[in-house]
Design a protein around this motif. Structure first.
Motif, PDB file in Angstrom:
ATOM      1  N   PRO A  30       1.082  -1.406   0.221  1.00  0.00           N
ATOM      2  CA  PRO A  30       0.234   0.108  -0.128  1.00  0.00           C
ATOM      3  C   PRO A  30       0.970   1.080   0.070  1.00  0.00           C
ATOM      4  O   PRO A  30       1.935   1.349   0.522  1.00  0.00           O
ATOM      5  N   LEU A  31       0.216   2.845  -0.190  1.00  0.00           N
ATOM      6  CA  LEU A  31       1.265   4.089  -0.011  1.00  0.00           C
ATOM      7  C   LEU A  31       2.052   4.162   0.326  1.00  0.00           C
ATOM      8  O   LEU A  31       3.525   4.333   0.689  1.00  0.00           O
ATOM      9  N   GLU A  32       0.722   4.030   2.089  1.00  0.00           N
ATOM     10  CA  GLU A  32       1.459   4.399   3.224  1.00  0.00           C
ATOM     11  C   GLU A  32       2.621   3.255   3.830  1.00  0.00           C
ATOM     12  O   GLU A  32       4.085   3.722   4.015  1.00  0.00           O
ATOM     13  N   VAL A  33       2.669   2.618   3.368  1.00  0.00           N
ATOM     14  CA  VAL A  33       3.697   1.182   3.927  1.00  0.00           C
ATOM     15  C   VAL A  33       4.940   1.364   2.894  1.00  0.00           C
ATOM     16  O   VAL A  33       6.060   1.254   3.274  1.00  0.00           O
ATOM     17  N   LEU A  35       6.010   3.939   1.070  1.00  0.00           N
ATOM     18  CA  LEU A  35       6.239   4.980   2.198  1.00  0.00           C
ATOM     19  C   LEU A  35       7.585   5.215   2.790  1.00  0.00           C
ATOM     20  O   LEU A  35       8.747   5.857   2.908  1.00  0.00           O
ATOM     21  N   GLU A  36       7.417   4.275   3.656  1.00  0.00           N
ATOM     22  CA  GLU A  36       7.323   4.245   4.868  1.00  0.00           C
ATOM     23  C   GLU A  36       8.295   3.533   4.661  1.00  0.00           C
ATOM     24  O   GLU A  36      10.401   3.838   4.648  1.00  0.00           O
ATOM     25  N   LYS A  37       8.849   2.942   4.098  1.00  0.00           N
ATOM     26  CA  LYS A  37       9.794   1.100   3.522  1.00  0.00           C
ATOM     27  C   LYS A  37      11.479   2.590   3.064  1.00  0.00           C
ATOM     28  O   LYS A  37      11.973   2.503   3.029  1.00  0.00           O
ATOM     29  N   GLU A  39      11.487   5.490   2.594  1.00  0.00           N
ATOM     30  CA  GLU A  39      11.922   6.459   4.286  1.00  0.00           C
ATOM     31  C   GLU A  39      12.744   5.626   4.475  1.00  0.00           C
ATOM     32  O   GLU A  39      14.268   7.193   5.286  1.00  0.00           O
TER      33      GLU A  39
END
Length: 80
Positions: A30-33, A35-37, A39
């Motif tokens: 998913p997009l949020e995950v 982005l976390e990865k 970062e």
């Protein structure tokens, strides 16, 4: 997602970064995950670069102490 401290070894950092790249290449996050990865990957990349720079400094100091030549940039044209 568990964050490791800056005391991780270079090999651990590289391994985690490789794992993140593999996960992101699959494209199933998913997009949020994602982005976390991403970062975390950037932070690991910077940490790895810092480790390499510190190793280069240590090598340079050791060579200078031994009266050896200073480090020079690596060239693909050079033969071993």
């Amino acid at each position: 997602m568990t964050k490791k401290t800056d005391s991780s070894s270079f090999e651990e950092t590289l391994s985690e970064l490789d794992s993140i790249v593999t996960e992101m290449e699959n494209g199933d996050l998913p997009l949020e995950v994602a982005l976390e990865k991403f970062e975390r990957g950037i932070a690991l990349s910077r940490q790895g670069q810092k480790s390499l720079e510190q190793a280069e400094q240590k090598i340079s100091i050791l060579l200078n102490e031994q009266g050896e030549n200073a480090l020079r940039p690596f060239s693909d044209d050079e033969q071993p």
